[in-house]
Design a protein around this motif. Sequence first.
Motif, short mmCIF file in Angstrom:
data_model
loop_
_atom_site.label_atom_id
_atom_site.label_comp_id
_atom_site.label_asym_id
_atom_site.label_seq_id
_atom_site.Cartn_x
_atom_site.Cartn_y
_atom_site.Cartn_z
N ARG A 21 0.69 -1.11 0.07
CA ARG A 21 0.00 -0.13 0.19
C ARG A 21 0.78 1.27 0.02
O ARG A 21 0.35 2.45 -0.02
CB ARG A 21 -1.01 -0.13 1.34
N MET A 22 2.08 1.38 -0.06
CA MET A 22 3.04 2.38 0.08
C MET A 22 3.28 2.76 -1.33
O MET A 22 4.10 2.23 -2.05
CB MET A 22 4.28 1.70 0.93
N SER A 23 2.56 3.92 -2.06
CA SER A 23 2.61 4.46 -3.07
C SER A 23 3.36 5.58 -3.27
O SER A 23 3.54 6.18 -4.46
CB SER A 23 1.12 4.52 -3.94
N GLU A 24 4.17 6.01 -2.26
CA GLU A 24 4.83 7.39 -2.32
C GLU A 24 6.23 7.02 -2.15
O GLU A 24 6.68 6.07 -1.66
CB GLU A 24 4.55 8.25 -1.03
N SER A 25 7.10 7.89 -2.77
CA SER A 25 8.54 7.80 -2.74
C SER A 25 9.08 8.91 -1.90
O SER A 25 8.50 10.11 -2.33
CB SER A 25 9.25 8.05 -4.20
N VAL A 26 9.76 9.02 -0.90
CA VAL A 26 10.07 10.02 0.21
C VAL A 26 11.51 10.00 0.23
O VAL A 26 12.26 9.08 -0.04
CB VAL A 26 9.55 9.91 1.44
N GLN A 27 12.16 11.02 0.74
CA GLN A 27 13.33 11.22 1.34
C GLN A 27 13.24 11.93 2.76
O GLN A 27 12.50 12.78 2.71
CB GLN A 27 14.05 12.28 0.58
N VAL A 28 13.86 11.13 3.63
CA VAL A 28 13.73 11.82 5.12
C VAL A 28 15.25 11.96 5.34
O VAL A 28 16.30 11.18 5.28
CB VAL A 28 13.17 10.53 5.89
N GLY A 29 15.48 13.17 6.45
CA GLY A 29 16.43 13.48 7.00
C GLY A 29 16.65 14.80 7.25
O GLY A 29 15.65 15.48 7.50
N ARG A 30 17.80 15.31 7.46
CA ARG A 30 17.95 16.86 7.76
C ARG A 30 18.23 17.55 6.51
O ARG A 30 18.99 17.34 5.68
CB ARG A 30 19.23 16.98 8.67
N PHE A 31 17.44 18.69 6.37
CA PHE A 31 17.56 19.53 5.21
C PHE A 31 18.08 20.74 5.47
O PHE A 31 17.98 21.35 6.83
CB PHE A 31 16.09 19.75 4.58
N THR A 32 18.77 21.61 4.62
CA THR A 32 19.10 22.94 4.78
C THR A 32 18.61 23.80 3.48
O THR A 32 18.11 23.26 2.58
CB THR A 32 20.79 22.98 4.77
N ALA A 92 12.72 13.20 15.88
CA ALA A 92 11.91 14.17 15.79
C ALA A 92 12.61 15.50 14.92
O ALA A 92 13.80 15.69 15.45
CB ALA A 92 11.43 14.68 17.40
N ASP A 93 12.06 16.13 14.49
CA ASP A 93 12.50 17.22 13.69
C ASP A 93 13.05 16.91 12.26
O ASP A 93 13.67 17.78 11.50
CB ASP A 93 13.44 18.12 14.34
N ASP A 94 13.29 15.63 12.19
CA ASP A 94 13.59 14.91 10.61
C ASP A 94 12.63 15.61 9.68
O ASP A 94 11.35 15.72 10.10
CB ASP A 94 13.80 13.67 10.68
N GLU A 95 12.93 15.83 8.56
CA GLU A 95 11.79 16.43 7.44
C GLU A 95 11.58 15.35 6.41
O GLU A 95 12.53 14.42 6.18
CB GLU A 95 12.55 17.54 6.78
N VAL A 96 10.47 15.04 5.83
CA VAL A 96 10.33 14.26 4.72
C VAL A 96 9.78 14.99 3.69
O VAL A 96 8.92 15.78 3.68
CB VAL A 96 8.98 13.34 5.39
N LEU A 97 10.16 14.55 2.58
CA LEU A 97 10.04 15.25 1.10
C LEU A 97 9.59 14.15 0.29
O LEU A 97 9.95 13.09 0.30
CB LEU A 97 11.10 16.01 0.46
N VAL A 98 7.94 14.54 0.00
CA VAL A 98 7.59 13.29 -0.91
C VAL A 98 8.05 13.70 -2.45
O VAL A 98 7.74 14.70 -2.92
CB VAL A 98 5.86 13.64 -1.01
N THR A 99 8.78 12.60 -3.05
CA THR A 99 9.46 13.06 -4.35
C THR A 99 8.45 12.14 -5.52
O THR A 99 8.72 12.50 -6.65
CB THR A 99 10.78 12.44 -4.22
N GLY A 100 7.73 11.31 -5.11
CA GLY A 100 6.80 10.31 -6.07
C GLY A 100 5.52 10.10 -5.43
O GLY A 100 5.67 9.76 -4.12
N SER A 101 4.42 10.22 -5.94
CA SER A 101 3.44 9.56 -5.45
C SER A 101 2.23 9.12 -6.54
O SER A 101 2.40 9.89 -7.72
CB SER A 101 2.61 10.57 -4.75
N SER A 102 1.48 8.20 -6.52
CA SER A 102 0.24 7.96 -7.41
C SER A 102 -0.58 9.05 -7.35
O SER A 102 -1.61 9.15 -8.09
CB SER A 102 -0.27 6.80 -6.95
N ASP A 103 -0.74 9.87 -6.23
CA ASP A 103 -1.43 11.10 -6.11
C ASP A 103 -0.44 12.50 -6.66
O ASP A 103 0.02 12.77 -5.53
CB ASP A 103 -2.09 11.11 -4.60
N PRO A 104 -0.75 12.64 -7.45
CA PRO A 104 0.15 14.16 -7.68
C PRO A 104 0.00 15.25 -6.99
O PRO A 104 1.00 16.00 -6.82
CB PRO A 104 -0.41 14.25 -9.15
N LEU A 105 -1.18 15.28 -5.95
CA LEU A 105 -1.21 16.39 -5.12
C LEU A 105 -0.28 16.41 -3.89
O LEU A 105 -0.06 17.08 -3.12
CB LEU A 105 -2.55 16.40 -4.53
#
Length: 133
Positions: A21-32, A92-105
Amino acid sequence: MTLGTDIASALPGLRAEAESRMSESVQVGRFTDGTDPVTGDPTRVLEAERYTGKARIRWGSREVSNSDATSSPVGAQEPYLSVPFGTGRFWADDEVLVTGSSDPLLVGRQFRVQGAAVAGAVTAYRYPLTELG
């Protein structure tokens, strides 16, 4: 058979179902903060990666919050991040960026991890999130 044995034998199949059921692609970590070299637009740059891969972003049922700031309960929907069982821990405070999904929103949306994942005899690790921006 005991309930514990039954659960232990069922977990691998249930974990596979959760991952399906996991249809998203994400990056998780510390962003600047960064700058796009072509457009000059501000960006968020992954500085310390904790995870890149499949996931599921979902919103829990409406939850009622008893806030001291209001005189009555407030309904709120909170997003959650599900990642495969066995994925390294996020903080806590790691960030998540959705890089791909079956839902374009969902593509491009950013979230912050708000606490520890639900753990134990689970089918996936589920982290509470807040949306950024």
